[in-house]
Design a protein around this motif. Sequence first.
Motif, PDB file in Angstrom:
ATOM      1  N   ASP A  65       0.735  -1.265  -0.114  1.00  0.00           N
ATOM      2  CA  ASP A  65      -0.088  -0.013   0.003  1.00  0.00           C
ATOM      3  C   ASP A  65       0.965   1.435   0.190  1.00  0.00           C
ATOM      4  O   ASP A  65       0.378   2.377  -0.555  1.00  0.00           O
ATOM      5  N   VAL A  66       1.957   1.034   0.579  1.00  0.00           N
ATOM      6  CA  VAL A  66       3.216   2.163   0.394  1.00  0.00           C
ATOM      7  C   VAL A  66       4.404   1.471   0.598  1.00  0.00           C
ATOM      8  O   VAL A  66       4.699   0.640   1.024  1.00  0.00           O
ATOM      9  N   LEU A  67       5.027   2.468  -0.384  1.00  0.00           N
ATOM     10  CA  LEU A  67       6.483   2.051  -0.711  1.00  0.00           C
ATOM     11  C   LEU A  67       7.251   3.252  -0.192  1.00  0.00           C
ATOM     12  O   LEU A  67       6.951   4.340  -0.492  1.00  0.00           O
ATOM     13  N   VAL A  68       8.249   2.875   0.498  1.00  0.00           N
ATOM     14  CA  VAL A  68       9.632   3.933   0.980  1.00  0.00           C
ATOM     15  C   VAL A  68      10.548   3.790  -0.056  1.00  0.00           C
ATOM     16  O   VAL A  68      11.137   2.543   0.126  1.00  0.00           O
ATOM     17  N   LEU A  69      11.051   4.564  -0.898  1.00  0.00           N
ATOM     18  CA  LEU A  69      12.218   4.435  -1.541  1.00  0.00           C
ATOM     19  C   LEU A  69      13.350   5.095  -0.926  1.00  0.00           C
ATOM     20  O   LEU A  69      13.120   6.103  -0.384  1.00  0.00           O
ATOM     21  N   CYS A  70      14.474   4.451  -0.993  1.00  0.00           N
ATOM     22  CA  CYS A  70      15.615   4.805  -0.300  1.00  0.00           C
ATOM     23  C   CYS A  70      16.788   4.877  -1.063  1.00  0.00           C
ATOM     24  O   CYS A  70      17.149   3.992  -1.647  1.00  0.00           O
ATOM     25  N   ASP A  71      17.414   6.124  -0.965  1.00  0.00           N
ATOM     26  CA  ASP A  71      18.763   6.317  -1.461  1.00  0.00           C
ATOM     27  C   ASP A  71      19.846   5.849  -0.371  1.00  0.00           C
ATOM     28  O   ASP A  71      20.110   6.866   0.395  1.00  0.00           O
ATOM     29  N   THR A  72      20.161   4.705  -0.484  1.00  0.00           N
ATOM     30  CA  THR A  72      20.938   4.123   0.695  1.00  0.00           C
ATOM     31  C   THR A  72      22.299   4.691   1.055  1.00  0.00           C
ATOM     32  O   THR A  72      22.717   4.924   2.010  1.00  0.00           O
ATOM     33  N   GLY A  75      23.828   8.630  -2.961  1.00  0.00           N
ATOM     34  CA  GLY A  75      24.718   8.978  -4.122  1.00  0.00           C
ATOM     35  C   GLY A  75      23.782   9.158  -5.325  1.00  0.00           C
ATOM     36  O   GLY A  75      24.461   9.522  -6.420  1.00  0.00           O
ATOM     37  N   MET A  76      22.576   9.232  -5.402  1.00  0.00           N
ATOM     38  CA  MET A  76      21.967   9.569  -6.514  1.00  0.00           C
ATOM     39  C   MET A  76      21.752  10.892  -6.819  1.00  0.00           C
ATOM     40  O   MET A  76      21.502  11.905  -5.905  1.00  0.00           O
ATOM     41  N   LEU A  77      21.761  11.633  -8.243  1.00  0.00           N
ATOM     42  CA  LEU A  77      21.269  12.855  -8.204  1.00  0.00           C
ATOM     43  C   LEU A  77      20.125  13.020  -8.253  1.00  0.00           C
ATOM     44  O   LEU A  77      19.198  12.179  -8.682  1.00  0.00           O
ATOM     45  N   PRO A  78      19.396  14.222  -8.327  1.00  0.00           N
ATOM     46  CA  PRO A  78      17.885  14.470  -8.356  1.00  0.00           C
ATOM     47  C   PRO A  78      17.092  13.856  -9.450  1.00  0.00           C
ATOM     48  O   PRO A  78      16.068  13.325  -9.465  1.00  0.00           O
ATOM     49  N   ASP A  79      17.869  14.111 -10.628  1.00  0.00           N
ATOM     50  CA  ASP A  79      16.967  13.496 -11.660  1.00  0.00           C
ATOM     51  C   ASP A  79      16.784  12.009 -12.013  1.00  0.00           C
ATOM     52  O   ASP A  79      16.045  11.458 -12.310  1.00  0.00           O
ATOM     53  N   ASP A 103      25.101  11.946   1.470  1.00  0.00           N
ATOM     54  CA  ASP A 103      26.695  12.000   1.169  1.00  0.00           C
ATOM     55  C   ASP A 103      27.072  12.797   0.246  1.00  0.00           C
ATOM     56  O   ASP A 103      28.341  13.036   0.215  1.00  0.00           O
ATOM     57  N   THR A 104      26.387  13.154  -1.002  1.00  0.00           N
ATOM     58  CA  THR A 104      26.792  14.163  -1.806  1.00  0.00           C
ATOM     59  C   THR A 104      25.996  15.171  -1.700  1.00  0.00           C
ATOM     60  O   THR A 104      26.214  16.016  -2.801  1.00  0.00           O
ATOM     61  N   GLY A 105      25.280  15.595  -0.751  1.00  0.00           N
ATOM     62  CA  GLY A 105      24.684  17.030  -0.564  1.00  0.00           C
ATOM     63  C   GLY A 105      23.467  17.166  -1.487  1.00  0.00           C
ATOM     64  O   GLY A 105      22.868  18.120  -1.689  1.00  0.00           O
ATOM     65  N   CYS A 106      22.990  16.253  -1.826  1.00  0.00           N
ATOM     66  CA  CYS A 106      21.673  16.038  -2.770  1.00  0.00           C
ATOM     67  C   CYS A 106      20.443  15.592  -1.769  1.00  0.00           C
ATOM     68  O   CYS A 106      19.241  15.528  -2.576  1.00  0.00           O
ATOM     69  N   ALA A 107      20.342  15.456  -0.604  1.00  0.00           N
ATOM     70  CA  ALA A 107      19.188  14.971   0.049  1.00  0.00           C
ATOM     71  C   ALA A 107      17.913  15.646  -0.029  1.00  0.00           C
ATOM     72  O   ALA A 107      17.004  15.008  -0.446  1.00  0.00           O
ATOM     73  N   VAL A 108      18.110  17.214  -0.148  1.00  0.00           N
ATOM     74  CA  VAL A 108      16.906  17.799  -0.108  1.00  0.00           C
ATOM     75  C   VAL A 108      16.471  18.167  -1.523  1.00  0.00           C
ATOM     76  O   VAL A 108      15.348  17.963  -2.032  1.00  0.00           O
ATOM     77  N   ALA A 109      17.296  18.283  -2.435  1.00  0.00           N
ATOM     78  CA  ALA A 109      17.292  18.221  -3.917  1.00  0.00           C
ATOM     79  C   ALA A 109      16.637  16.941  -4.463  1.00  0.00           C
ATOM     80  O   ALA A 109      15.421  17.124  -5.243  1.00  0.00           O
ATOM     81  N   SER A 110      17.362  15.930  -4.091  1.00  0.00           N
ATOM     82  CA  SER A 110      16.683  14.796  -4.418  1.00  0.00           C
ATOM     83  C   SER A 110      15.064  14.573  -3.926  1.00  0.00           C
ATOM     84  O   SER A 110      14.276  13.901  -4.762  1.00  0.00           O
ATOM     85  N   SER A 111      14.792  14.786  -2.641  1.00  0.00           N
ATOM     86  CA  SER A 111      13.594  14.816  -2.026  1.00  0.00           C
ATOM     87  C   SER A 111      12.455  15.506  -2.879  1.00  0.00           C
ATOM     88  O   SER A 111      11.588  15.136  -3.161  1.00  0.00           O
TER      89      SER A 111
END
Length: 166
Positions: A65-72, A75-79, A103-111
């Motif tokens: 019903d709910v999936l939580v996707l995690c950038d463990t 390391g992923m870029l927002p796009d 880790d790469t300073g992208c957590a807010v932008a990726s979210s």
Amino acid sequence: MGVMNATRIGLFGVGLMGHGIASNLVKHGHDLMVFEHAGNQPIDDLIQAGARSTPDAAVLARHADVLVLCDTNGGMLPDEVADVVVDVLGASSARLGIHCHNDTGCAVASSLAAVAAGVTHVQGTINGYGERTGNCNLTAIIPNLTLKMGIETIPRDRLDRLTPVA
């Protein structure tokens, strides 16, 4: 079940969400499915506590019903995060959440990119505190969601309370 309206929750990369939170979901009667490689001790502990494990992400996507996707590892870029959200939304009718590390300073932008792509909840911490380099900073993402994206988060008259907390 321990709670009314228990939810089937699927987690990709549980290590990011936090073992304690996931264990608490199981404890309170939610049906928790995890998608993670074998041999991860916290995942093994969750499975023993009642979570089910599936080696097939498609099974998880279809039944949650709910999936939580995690950038463990942050390391992923927002796009790239947005592309994953779009792919998962195409394979599942579940509500999606996002949990990013910084880790790469992208957590807010990726979210923010994940929300723009269709995620309906964001996990984070005050000032981004968390393991390694931290998590998504709630004192940054809440005003961005509210003021720039027009998404209701906390009441607008309380936004100024984030400043002294930060």
